[in-house]
Design a protein around this motif. Structure first.
Motif, PDB file in Angstrom:
ATOM      1  N   LYS A 234      48.084  51.893  27.363  1.00  0.00           N
ATOM      2  CA  LYS A 234      48.562  52.578  26.476  1.00  0.00           C
ATOM      3  C   LYS A 234      49.183  53.868  26.652  1.00  0.00           C
ATOM      4  CE  LYS A 234      45.686  50.128  23.067  1.00  0.00           C
ATOM      5  NZ  LYS A 234      45.125  49.236  24.164  1.00  0.00           N
ATOM      6  N   GLY A 235      50.023  54.350  25.792  1.00  0.00           N
ATOM      7  CA  GLY A 235      50.778  55.755  25.911  1.00  0.00           C
ATOM      8  C   GLY A 235      51.995  55.779  25.936  1.00  0.00           C
ATOM      9  N   TRP A 248      51.239  64.986  23.875  1.00  0.00           N
ATOM     10  CA  TRP A 248      52.017  65.491  22.592  1.00  0.00           C
ATOM     11  C   TRP A 248      51.460  67.066  22.774  1.00  0.00           C
ATOM     12  CZ3 TRP A 248      55.851  64.708  19.733  1.00  0.00           C
ATOM     13  CH2 TRP A 248      55.929  65.239  18.543  1.00  0.00           C
ATOM     14  N   LYS A 249      52.638  67.887  22.822  1.00  0.00           N
ATOM     15  CA  LYS A 249      52.086  69.272  22.829  1.00  0.00           C
ATOM     16  C   LYS A 249      53.353  70.191  22.255  1.00  0.00           C
ATOM     17  CE  LYS A 249      49.408  69.718  27.320  1.00  0.00           C
ATOM     18  NZ  LYS A 249      49.541  70.351  28.365  1.00  0.00           N
ATOM     19  N   ASN A 250      52.942  70.884  21.502  1.00  0.00           N
ATOM     20  CA  ASN A 250      53.730  71.705  20.474  1.00  0.00           C
ATOM     21  C   ASN A 250      55.093  71.027  20.128  1.00  0.00           C
ATOM     22  OD1 ASN A 250      52.157  74.114  21.486  1.00  0.00           O
ATOM     23  ND2 ASN A 250      53.153  74.302  23.440  1.00  0.00           N
ATOM     24  N   ASN A 283      49.490  52.618  10.984  1.00  0.00           N
ATOM     25  CA  ASN A 283      49.195  53.920  11.407  1.00  0.00           C
ATOM     26  C   ASN A 283      48.149  54.168  12.544  1.00  0.00           C
ATOM     27  OD1 ASN A 283      48.060  56.822  11.322  1.00  0.00           O
ATOM     28  ND2 ASN A 283      49.606  57.244   9.879  1.00  0.00           N
ATOM     29  N   LEU A 284      47.207  53.309  12.293  1.00  0.00           N
ATOM     30  CA  LEU A 284      45.873  53.576  13.151  1.00  0.00           C
ATOM     31  C   LEU A 284      46.378  52.716  14.343  1.00  0.00           C
ATOM     32  CD1 LEU A 284      43.050  53.843  13.846  1.00  0.00           C
ATOM     33  CD2 LEU A 284      42.441  51.923  12.819  1.00  0.00           C
ATOM     34  N   LEU A 292      47.564  59.146  20.360  1.00  0.00           N
ATOM     35  CA  LEU A 292      47.575  60.405  19.379  1.00  0.00           C
ATOM     36  C   LEU A 292      46.358  60.476  18.556  1.00  0.00           C
ATOM     37  CD1 LEU A 292      51.413  60.402  18.324  1.00  0.00           C
ATOM     38  CD2 LEU A 292      50.467  62.098  19.790  1.00  0.00           C
ATOM     39  N   GLU A 293      45.894  61.592  18.289  1.00  0.00           N
ATOM     40  CA  GLU A 293      44.804  61.924  17.491  1.00  0.00           C
ATOM     41  C   GLU A 293      45.185  61.960  16.074  1.00  0.00           C
ATOM     42  OE1 GLU A 293      42.357  65.064  18.919  1.00  0.00           O
ATOM     43  OE2 GLU A 293      41.987  64.129  20.961  1.00  0.00           O
ATOM     44  N   SER A 294      46.158  62.717  15.650  1.00  0.00           N
ATOM     45  CA  SER A 294      46.424  62.906  14.254  1.00  0.00           C
ATOM     46  C   SER A 294      47.335  62.012  13.546  1.00  0.00           C
ATOM     47  CB  SER A 294      47.349  64.515  14.285  1.00  0.00           C
ATOM     48  OG  SER A 294      47.659  64.532  12.960  1.00  0.00           O
TER      49      SER A 294
END
Length: 334
Positions: A234-235, A248-250, A283-284, A292-294
């Protein structure tokens, strides 16, 4: 220059197999099989492109070519590597990029490949091309087009392949050529067929009808290879490093190795989900697959892509099918 009425597509099956191989662990049992199939698919594509190079020298005011034409006959499909069209005749080409020695067996009417000391029987491409001629005749009759001569060739696209044919198999010899002499074979047909069988209007109509009925292959990779979704990595892979998972940053994807930043790298990852898991995603499921966490970030990605959705709240699913157009839009396709 000849008129290619569509671009020759990279093989769908090979593209999906490459995606599966990339998502599986390097030591997964399927990797060896996938490597073989991917190599075979790429070799075939390379051979077809090699023949396209020579065909491109034909005059565009006389000839048209439809590469990778897949038509339906009753409940079955047949695929023609290249179909040459003109007012005088049709010419389906069966193109092979096979290594070693191709030896025609007169007694059993079969084709033997000899490579690295091993012999095996392979499908006779002349028989395939001949079947395509029959199928095209039936197609023309079904669609009420005028009768037009249909020739056929097996074209060997590998410069190093040696073809051995008994001298008395004259009909076989006539239907085989290496890619570099294909133009001479076509020019010879031009000299033989001097009476036009199709008007320009009929030629245009024929081309449009063939393109209309051209049906790209749909390859069900899950059914064919029967892998476990839990085996998939995954990813979001870095477009530059290929196998590195991005963070995922900024508000952008960033590679921890080469530090490449991208706002669209997740599109290719979602296409992996489309081809390897399911065309639908929640979404999940998206959070888990993209790591991703959000849920808000995931919702933003899915909404920005303009995906069709069904249901509401936690039961909402997004249809990834429209990503094919997004893939082309962002220039991420092969």
């Amino acid at each position: 220059m000849i008129i290619f009425v569509k671009k020759r597509p990279f093989p769908v099956r090979t593209m999906i197999e490459e995606r599966l191989s990339k998502r599986l662990l390097p030591r997964h049992p399927l990797q060896q099989t996938l490597a073989f199939e991917i190599s075979k698919g790429k070799a075939g594509y390379k051979g077809e492109k090699n023949v396209d190079y020579y065909l491109d020298f034909l005059p565009g005011d006389k000839f048209r070519i439809i590469p990778d034409l897949r038509l339906q006959r009753k409940k079955y499909f047949y695929q023609i590597d290249s179909l040459l069209i003109c007012q005088y005749f049709l010419l389906p080409l069966e193109i092979k990029n096979v290594r070693g020695i191709l030896r025609f067996d007169r007694n059993l009417d079969q084709l033997i490949q000899v490579y690295k000391g091993e012999k095996k029987r392979i499908t006779n491409p002349i028989h395939q091309a001949k079947r395509h001629r029959t199928q095209l005749r039936q197609w023309l009759t079904l669609h009420q087009f005028p009768l037009i001569p249909i020739e056929y060739f097996f074209v060997n696209s590998n410069d190093e392949t040696i073809i051995e044919i008994p001298d008395d198999l004259t009909e076989v010899i006539k239907k085989i050529c290496n890619s570099e002499v294909l133009l001479e074979k076509i020019y010879k047909l031009e000299r033989e067929y001097v009476e036009p069988k199709l008007t320009n209007k009929e030629l245009n109509k024929l081309t449009k009808q063939l393109l209309k009925e051209d049906t790209p292959l749909e390859f069900n990779v899950k059914k064919y290879y029967s892998y476990n979704e839990l085996d998939l990595i995954k990813g979001v892979f870095c477009p530059a490093c290929s196998t590195t998972i991005m963070d995922w940053k900024n508000r952008a994807w960033e590679c921890p190795d080469c530090h490449l930043r991208s706002h669209t790298a997740h599109i290719d990852a979602l296409l992996d989900h489309y081809y390897l898991i399911s065309p639908f995603i929640t979404n999940l499921q998206c959070r888990e697959f993209l790591r991703l966490e959000s849920s808000d970030t995931v919702r933003h990605h899915l909404i920005t892509l303009g995906l069709e959705k069904q249901g509401s709240n936690r039961n909402r699913t997004y249809n990834l099918a429209s990503l094919i157009n997004q893939y082309n839009k962002f220039g991420l396709h092969r």
